[in-house]
Design an enzyme around this catalytic site. Structure first.
Site, mmCIF file in Angstrom:
data_model
loop_
_atom_site.group_PDB
_atom_site.id
_atom_site.type_symbol
_atom_site.label_atom_id
_atom_site.label_comp_id
_atom_site.label_asym_id
_atom_site.label_seq_id
_atom_site.Cartn_x
_atom_site.Cartn_y
_atom_site.Cartn_z
ATOM 1 N N GLU A 175 0.843 -1.208 0.000
ATOM 2 C CA GLU A 175 0.000 0.000 0.000
ATOM 3 C C GLU A 175 0.872 1.250 0.000
ATOM 4 O OE1 GLU A 175 -3.203 -0.175 2.897
ATOM 5 O OE2 GLU A 175 -4.076 -1.885 1.861
ATOM 6 N N GLU A 297 -4.999 -8.522 -0.516
ATOM 7 C CA GLU A 297 -5.782 -8.388 0.719
ATOM 8 C C GLU A 297 -7.238 -8.234 0.326
ATOM 9 O OE1 GLU A 297 -4.459 -5.344 3.477
ATOM 10 O OE2 GLU A 297 -2.359 -5.846 3.122
HETATM 11 O O1 AHR Z 1 -5.240 -6.006 6.911
HETATM 12 C C1 AHR Z 1 -5.172 -4.845 7.667
HETATM 13 C C2 AHR Z 1 -4.516 -3.678 6.924
HETATM 14 O O2 AHR Z 1 -5.304 -3.303 5.842
HETATM 15 C C3 AHR Z 1 -3.170 -3.964 6.303
HETATM 16 O O3 AHR Z 1 -2.133 -3.830 7.195
HETATM 17 C C4 AHR Z 1 -3.084 -2.918 5.244
HETATM 18 O O4 AHR Z 1 -2.274 -3.302 4.170
HETATM 19 C C5 AHR Z 1 -4.527 -2.670 4.854
HETATM 20 O O5 AHR Z 1 -4.838 -1.326 4.825
#
Ligand code: AHR
Length: 487
Positions: A175, A297
């Site tokens: 990110e 994610e």
């Molecule tokens: O999964 C929780 C958080 O969500 C992670 O650390 C981040 O990459 C995302 O914003």
């Protein structure tokens, strides 16, 4: 009962379902690693080298293929050298993203690689770009993978590991448009290329280098990245998307009404459009599919459970989560020509977890059971599968489906996303010789969940699937997930 027809054509192969599409994510966040997967060697909870045995067994049962670590946002403030060597003298740090707790670095590279070896899964390391250096990441790769005499390989040997590990998946930052450095895509693209240049393929190890991709529908990020990378500089680009209808009021994991439910399901179903549109951009720059799309994610994100640390992201998991998982995994299967990996956030005690723990107690969530029902898709060929079901409030299909064939066996997965309407699906199966069908189901009232006093409220069981000639008939109770095997 609603009746729908469905068509499966086994000779129309739409993609290959990389096992890694069924991947998971474990961050130094809340109780995912510490007091979750890792309890330490001295714990009374059964463990091997500090890693909980029951969790390893549960991971093995769903054939967990890949595990991403150490973050998340944590990755861009993690300095790997703090997590090696004698545990007593490892440097402590503040986990600024997740509750400001002290991180004692007792779980580091060796412990993570050991976890992957116990589970039998691929490690996926997310490197630090935001607060790290090119040298630091380059040396981490050397430490893990070089088989010879070098400063980092020698250090690894001093720390007790003679032979290098194999490392395929390497993320260059996380990110980086946000917690990983708030960068513009143009700036990150240049940084990405610089970092990846120094992440070498040592001793026969072949890295699969993953660039930070877009947040949700940031199509410009994908466009800029694709303009700047090619098959020689990147193997994958990672999208992050959470099913959150409203970031300001995420709501409870267990207390929700019908409107909340349908809003969430339609948000989760947006994954289909996202993958279609990011794929369209990638196709223009990379028509041969040399660069994979990775959903690094994904999952549901609710308010934390009452009385728990807000920075720990601990939430319960109901049949609603199971429906989101089933719908999303069907979407991934259908997009498997471009999508090569996906990691649910997160494996234990965080967000849409597979597993929740409390002391020595451990429960499998409804989401876990979906991964169990879907595991035979791993490594199969995705095939054409269309169900003419109606759309629900918010636009998601009432019946979500996908199908694959592996070693002559067909796996069909179906979710009835309606919370109150039963359905029957009549499916024509073309170009496949099968003589018997069997099925398993996960179903319950939409709020149903497992907890530490009642760990088995939501569970899978056998159900009916009738195959007559080439026609398969399956009944899907409201709020259910079914996996059918035809052979
Ligand atoms: O999964 C929780 C958080 O969500 C992670 O650390 C981040 O990459 C995302 O914003």
């Amino acid at each position: 009962m609603k009746k729908f027809s469905m068509l499966i054509n086994a000779s129309d192969v739409t993609g290959h379902i990389n096992p890694e599409i069924y991947g998971h994510f474990s961050e130094h966040l809340g109780r995912c690693i510490y007091n979750g997967i890792y309890v330490g060697e001295d714990s009374p909870i059964p463990n091997v080298n500090g890693i909980r045995t029951d969790i390893v067994e549960a991971f093995k049962n769903i054939k967990l293929p890949v595990l991403r670590w150490p973050g998340g946002c944590f990755a861009d403030e993690y300095h790997w050298k703090d997590g090696i060597g004698n545990k007593q003298s490892r440097k402590k740090m503040v986990n600024t993203n997740w509750g400001g707790v002290t991180e004692d670095n007792s779980f580091g590279t060796h412990e993570f690689m050991e976890l992957c070896e116990q589970v039998g899964c691929q490690p996926y390391i997310a490197g630090n770009v935001g607060s790290g250096t090119v040298q630091e990441l380059s040396e981490w790769v050397e430490y893990m993978t070089f088989d010879g005499v070098s400063p980092m390989a020698d250090l690894r040997k001093e720390n007790g590991r003679e032979k290098p590990w194999k490392l395929k998946y390497l993320g260059i930052g996380n990110e980086n448009w946000g917690c990983g450095g708030s960068m513009r895509p143009e700036y990150y693209a240049d940084e990405y290329k610089r970092y990846q240049t120094f992440c070498k393929n040592y001793s026969g190890n072949q890295l699969f280098r993953i660039a930070c991709g877009p947040s949700s529908a940031d199509y410009n990020w994908t466009e800029v990245m694709m303009k700047n990378i090619n098959k020689y500089t990147a193997n994958g680009i990672a999208l992050h998307f959470y099913a959150i209808p409203d970031w300001n009021t995420k709501g409870s994991a267990t207390k929700f009404d019908n409107a909340d439910y349908y809003k969430l399901i339609s948000t989760a179903n947006f994954m289909d459009e996202l993958l279609t549109r990011h794929t369209e951009i990638m196709n223009r720059y990379d028509p041969n599919n040399d660069i994979g799309l990775i959903v690094d994610e994904w999952g549901c994100w609710f308010d934390v459970e009452e009385g728990t640390n807000p920075g720990f992201l601990y939430q319960q998991n109901t049949m609603r989560d199971a429906i989101v998982a089933a719908l999303t995994l069907n979407i991934f299967n259908r997009h498997s020509k471009r999508v090569v990996m996906a990691n649910l956030a997160q494996a234990v005690n965080v967000l849409q977890a597979l597993i929740l723990t409390e002391g020595e107690k451990m429960i499998k969530t409804p989401t876990y059971h979906v991964f169990d029902l879907y595991k035979e898709h791993q490594g199969g060929d995705a095939i054409y599968c269309y169900c003419g079901s109606e759309k629900m409030e918010g636009g998601a299909p009432m019946i979500s489906s996908s199908a694959s064939v592996k070693d002559g066996v067909m796996t069909i997965t179906l979710a009835n996303c309606s919370i109150d309407e039963e359905a029957e699906v009549e499916c024509d199966i073309c170009n496949f010789k099968g003589s018997e069908a069997s099925a398993r189901i996960l179903t319950n009232e939409v709020h149903a969940h497992n907890d530490f006093d009642a760990p088995n409220v939501v569970h899978t069981e056998a159900c009916d699937a009738k195959l007559v000639g080439n026609t398969l008939k399956v009944k899907l109770p409201a709020c259910s997930v079914v996996s059918v095997t035809v052979k």
